[in-house]
Motif scaffolding. Structure first.
Motif, PDB file in Angstrom:
ATOM      1  N   GLN A  45      -2.989   5.031   3.003  1.00 35.61           N
ATOM      2  CA  GLN A  45      -3.494   6.278   2.735  1.00 35.61           C
ATOM      3  C   GLN A  45      -3.865   6.789   4.152  1.00 35.61           C
ATOM      4  O   GLN A  45      -3.669   8.244   4.298  1.00 35.61           O
ATOM      5  N   SER A  46      -4.924   6.413   4.593  1.00 32.64           N
ATOM      6  CA  SER A  46      -5.336   6.575   5.972  1.00 32.64           C
ATOM      7  C   SER A  46      -4.467   7.590   6.857  1.00 32.64           C
ATOM      8  O   SER A  46      -4.320   7.854   7.178  1.00 32.64           O
ATOM      9  N   GLU A 100      -2.215  10.074   5.685  1.00 34.00           N
ATOM     10  CA  GLU A 100      -2.998  11.260   6.395  1.00 34.00           C
ATOM     11  C   GLU A 100      -3.014  11.516   7.654  1.00 34.00           C
ATOM     12  O   GLU A 100      -2.763  12.911   8.061  1.00 34.00           O
ATOM     13  N   GLU A 131      -6.412  -3.487  -3.558  1.00 36.51           N
ATOM     14  CA  GLU A 131      -7.558  -1.552  -2.789  1.00 36.51           C
ATOM     15  C   GLU A 131      -7.578  -1.426  -1.262  1.00 36.51           C
ATOM     16  O   GLU A 131      -7.238   0.131  -1.371  1.00 36.51           O
ATOM     17  N   ALA A 132      -7.937  -1.897  -0.806  1.00 42.89           N
ATOM     18  CA  ALA A 132      -7.481  -2.051   0.154  1.00 42.89           C
ATOM     19  C   ALA A 132      -6.438  -1.782   1.047  1.00 42.89           C
ATOM     20  O   ALA A 132      -6.305  -0.857   2.190  1.00 42.89           O
ATOM     21  N   ARG A 133      -5.324  -2.050   0.528  1.00 42.09           N
ATOM     22  CA  ARG A 133      -3.955  -1.649   0.883  1.00 42.09           C
ATOM     23  C   ARG A 133      -3.416  -0.005   1.339  1.00 42.09           C
ATOM     24  O   ARG A 133      -3.274  -0.065   2.069  1.00 42.09           O
ATOM     25  N   ILE A 134      -3.996   0.076  -0.467  1.00 37.81           N
ATOM     26  CA  ILE A 134      -3.692   1.128  -0.502  1.00 37.81           C
ATOM     27  C   ILE A 134      -4.580   2.364   0.665  1.00 37.81           C
ATOM     28  O   ILE A 134      -3.865   3.728   0.736  1.00 37.81           O
ATOM     29  N   ARG A 135      -6.115   1.761   0.572  1.00 35.10           N
ATOM     30  CA  ARG A 135      -6.560   2.475   1.363  1.00 35.10           C
ATOM     31  C   ARG A 135      -5.889   2.990   2.345  1.00 35.10           C
ATOM     32  O   ARG A 135      -6.121   3.661   2.735  1.00 35.10           O
ATOM     33  N   VAL A 136      -5.771   1.843   3.027  1.00 34.22           N
ATOM     34  CA  VAL A 136      -5.513   2.330   4.318  1.00 34.22           C
ATOM     35  C   VAL A 136      -3.964   2.540   4.876  1.00 34.22           C
ATOM     36  O   VAL A 136      -3.738   3.622   5.375  1.00 34.22           O
ATOM     37  N   GLY A 159       0.955  -0.950   0.123  1.00 31.71           N
ATOM     38  CA  GLY A 159       0.150  -0.275  -0.346  1.00 31.71           C
ATOM     39  C   GLY A 159       0.721   1.251   0.238  1.00 31.71           C
ATOM     40  O   GLY A 159       0.828   2.185  -0.486  1.00 31.71           O
TER      41      GLY A 159
END
Ligand code: GDP
Length: 312
Positions: free
Chosen positions: A304-305, A308, A297-302, A24
């Motif tokens: 990213q969070s 942030e 997708e989930a790995r990138i989302r995690v 991610g």
């Protein structure tokens, strides 16, 4: 945590859980801003080959070659060598696919010719198109040893693979780690890091073997930057592998709070999963987010969070 600009991250990883977050982050940060430091406590000699299971899992994941069903090994690999080994009564308890074998052969040959494990890891990344630094924490041999109730003292792979992590663990040792030292490359990356992140890898079997190496723990503590771990425990369970079972055997409550306790003052931040019961620890900033990473997708989302939060 207020990180700004082109901040640099050092990520400590084991195998499957670590590879997910590494993947991610690698989709969000350029190679000069992400260094991945990998556990070598699982490394062992088998059939004359040097095998580095955690490094290979991360390598194959970043190279887009991993068998996504298992989370380790090479996708669509064949097993002709294993079949031939079985035919002649060879050892087949540790499953090595044919393409995977090419990695172990190359590594072993390079090591026998005098290359350092760090150099070999870098070469393997280059030939597989991985632009990120994937560094073994040390070039020395620091095998993890597991003491068990039923089978006595076991080498790590004997516990993990041959015995499918079923024996009851009474103690874990990191042989030689005390007298070993982190590589210059890892030391430099730590000194230059703007944030240190411990992946949601198994704290006792993947992260502790690294923290036991020489003065690594003190070196991390000396850095006045965010030092964060992500929980490998979600909803009172490990997503995969022996973490929860091991925690029970070590007399610990299976919770993210226990994981944070275990890391202690090494951390000043912690990423907990939203489904876990909230907890507070003195001196610990806690972020709560969905940390389940079933797919790319989930790995990138995690990731990213996480970034942030670091930037907030
Ligand atoms: P291993 O060396 O292959 O066992 O891999 P690691 O030690 O890197 O990772 C194992 C740990 O990753 C387990 O304790 C899992 O609970 C954790 N894990 C696996 N997948 C996920 C995930 O999607 N999210 C989180 N938070 N943890 C995960």
């Amino acid at each position: 945590m207020a990180l700004t600009g082109a901040y640099k991250i050092v990520l400590f990883v084991g195998g499957v859980g670590g590879a997910k977050l590494a993947y991610g982050l690698s989709k969000l940060l350029p190679p000069d801003r992400l260094t991945i430091v990998v556990n070598v406590g699982d490394d062992f000699w088998h059939l004359g080959l040097r095998i580095c299971p955690d490094a290979d899992t991360v390598l194959y994941t970043l190279a887009g070659r991993v068998d996504s069903a298992n989370g380790w090994g090479v996708a669509n690999d064949t097993s002709q060598v294993l079949t031939a080994l079985a035919d002649i009564g060879g050892e087949t308890w540790f499953r090595i696919g044919d393409a995977d074998l090419a990695t172990h052969l190359t590594r072993t040959d390079r090591l026998r010719r005098g290359a350092r494990p760090t150099e070999v890891a870098t070469e393997l990344c280059a030939v597989m198109g991985v632009e990120y630094a994937l560094l073994p924490v040390t070039d020395e041999s620091v095998p993890t040893i597991v003491d068990t109730k039923e089978k006595g003292r076991l080498s790590f792979q004997s516990y993990f693979v041959a015995n499918r992590w079923q024996p009851t663990v009474t103690a874990i040792g990191y042989e030689g780690a005390d007298g070993a030292s982190v590589t210059r490359e890892v030391g430099d990356a730590i000194d230059q890091a703007d944030a240190i992140i411990i992946a949601p890898s198994n704290p006792w079997l993947s992260i502790a073997p690294m923290l036991a190496v020489g003065d690594l723990r003190a070196r991390l503590l000396a850095r006045d930057v965010p030092r964060i771990a992500m929980s490998p425990i979600i909803g009172g369970r490990a997503v995969k592998g022996p973490a929860a079972k091991l925690m029970r055997e070590l007399g610990l409550e299976v919770s993210a709070a226990s994981v944070a306790d275990y890391y202690g003052d090494l951390l000043n931040g912690f990423v907990d999963d939203v489904v876990n019961p909230p907890f507070e620890h003195d001196g610990l900033k806690i972020a709560r987010m969905d940390t389940m990473m079933p797919d790319g997708e989930a790995r990138i989302r995690v990731a990213q969070s996480l970034l942030e939060w670091l930037e907030s």
